[in-house]
Structure formats: structure tokens, C-alpha cells
Design an enzyme around this catalytic site. Structure first.
Site, short mmCIF file in Angstrom:
data_model
loop_
_atom_site.label_atom_id
_atom_site.label_comp_id
_atom_site.label_asym_id
_atom_site.label_seq_id
_atom_site.Cartn_x
_atom_site.Cartn_y
_atom_site.Cartn_z
N LEU A 103 0.88 -1.16 0.00
CA LEU A 103 0.00 0.00 0.00
C LEU A 103 0.92 1.21 0.00
CD1 LEU A 103 -2.75 -0.94 2.64
CD2 LEU A 103 -2.92 -1.04 0.15
N ASP A 104 0.59 2.23 -0.77
CA ASP A 104 1.49 3.37 -0.86
C ASP A 104 1.50 4.19 0.43
OD1 ASP A 104 -0.54 5.43 -0.95
OD2 ASP A 104 -0.87 4.98 -3.06
N PHE A 105 2.38 5.18 0.47
CA PHE A 105 2.65 5.96 1.68
C PHE A 105 1.39 6.54 2.31
CE2 PHE A 105 4.34 10.01 3.63
CZ PHE A 105 5.11 9.41 4.61
#
Length: 232
Positions: A103-105
Site C-alpha cells: 500500500l502506498d505511503f
């Protein structure tokens, strides 16, 4: 027969060879009660290897966990820019687990972790087509056209499969994808005139985040794991 310690750890599925070396250098691995501080170390058959004091073996039981990823955290073991990673929120006994996809930042919500490298790869193969569902808060402009995403769209030469999109009463979007390309929801919705402001994953296949608190991890029952694997 002897085996290089990093190779042995990788064979257990707990970590990749590179991650295993990091575990060793950080002093988290011991052999027969003695901490090992170098990857250049060989173990004998029958040696007891522990991670944070917990015995590990190549015949270990396959386990899957769900973790509620906080916002502003990297899905990686170490960030060169010094940003917090998911492992900063995990108790010591879980820090040898592998993440299943990323999952991105800025994205929050359900992230799977496992002690089995083969399982992690299997669950992230595009051919598995496992449904992942998200809730997205978007900025709505005058030229919004969600049907582009529903039909499938090509952005900057990359083709994205059709997404299932349901508009919720509060204006948020419930989005289901099966592909898992990097940042696909953010990229596609921006192309549809609805840039994402918040993104939160609520399910991965038959596994639902539910009310698990932010930053917490729980083991998933074997029954649920078996049902997920049967769906592939």
C-alpha cells in the site's frame, strides 16, 4: 551438512535473502542460543535458529496475518529517506513477516503479512485476480467521468482493467480491482477527473479489515486462508 544462515532463513519463508541478512546484522537471529552478527555464518543440521527468541524452521506452519496500516508509512523494511515503515508499528515477534503486495505511503487499511514467501507471491500474481476493495474520497470536478474506469482505460501507455465503482451516499467511492498495479486507483481516477484525496483498503479477497484498530495485527484463521486459496 551445513547451510549458510541467510539461505536457511530465506527457505523458511520468513524473509527474502536480503531481508534475512538485515535481520542478522541487527542482532535478531541466534543459533543455539548465541546471537549471530554476520551473514557469513554456516549452521549444522539440527541447529536451533531463533528470530527474536522464537524458533524458526523450514517446516514451519504457514501463517497469514492482517494489519491495519496507518497513513504516512512505507510498505518496506527500511526507508532511505527516514520515513516510518509498517515494521515500526509491529511488535518484535512479527517483524520477520513478509508483506503481501504494497500500500502506498498515503493509503491506509488492510495489508496482509505472512511467514511464507511462496504464499506472498501467489497472492500477488496478476493471474490470481483476487478482488481488492477500497473506499476512496475524491475531489469532484466538472469533467468527472467514472465510466472510463468502469470500462477500462489506458493512461501513459499502461492499460488498466475495468474497475467496479459504486458511488456512496456521502460522495465517497467504493472501488474493487483485481489487478494490483502500482498506484492504479490514484492514476485511473485522476484520469477520470476525480483525483484521490484519501484511499483506504477494506478487503482482500474474502478477508475483511472490519474494526481492527489502526496499527494492530491479528492472525487470520486457517479456515479463512483455505477459503482464499480455493478461490484462486
Amino acid at each position: 551438512m551445513t547451510t549458510r544462515i541467510a539461505k536457511f532463513i530465506a527457505q523458511t519463508g520468513i524473509a527474502s535473502r536480503r531481508m534475512a541478512e538485515d535481520l542478522i546484522v541487527s542482532g535478531r537471529i541466534a543459533v543455539d542460543g548465541v546471537v549471530v552478527d554476520t551473514p557469513i555464518f554456516f549452521i549444522e543440521d539440527g541447529s536451533v535458529v531463533t528470530l527474536d527468541g522464537i524458533p524458526i524452521s523450514k517446516d514451519g506452519v504457514q501463517k497469514l496475518y492482517m494489519f491495519h496500516k496507518p497513513i504516512n508509512t512505507m510498505t518496506t523494511t527500511c526507508d532511505p529517506n527516514g520515513r516510518k515503515t509498517i515494521y515500526d508499528f509491529l511488535p518484535q515477534m512479527y517483524r520477520g513477516l513478509k508483506y503481501v503486495g504494497r500500500l502506498d505511503f498515503k493509503t491506509t487499511g488492510l495489508l496482509l503479512l505472512t511467514n511464507d514467501g511462496q504464499l506472498a507471491r501467489k497472492l500477488t500474481l496478476p493471474s490470481s485476480q483476487i478482488q481488492r476493495t477500497y473506499i476512496a474520497s475524491v475531489k469532484r470536478g466538472q469533467k468527472i467521468n467514472l465510466d472510463l474506469a468502469r470500462r477500462g482505460i489506458t493512461v501513459d501507455g499502461i492499460t488498466y482493467r475495468p474497475m467496479k465503482i459504486h458511488e456512496l451516499a456521502n460522495g465517497d467511492l467504493r472501488i474493487t480491482v483485481t489487478e494490483g498495479k502500482k498506484n492504479e486507483i490514484r492514476i485511473v481516477l485522476r484520469a477520470c477527473g476525480a483525483p484521490v484525496q484519501k484511499l483506504h483498503r477494506i478487503s482482500f479477497g474474502n478477508i475483511e479489515l472490519g474494526k481492527l484498530p489502526v496499527g494492530k495485527i491479528v492472525e487470520i484463521s486457517q479456515k479463512t486462508v483455505d477459503a482464499l486459496l480455493k478461490s484462486l
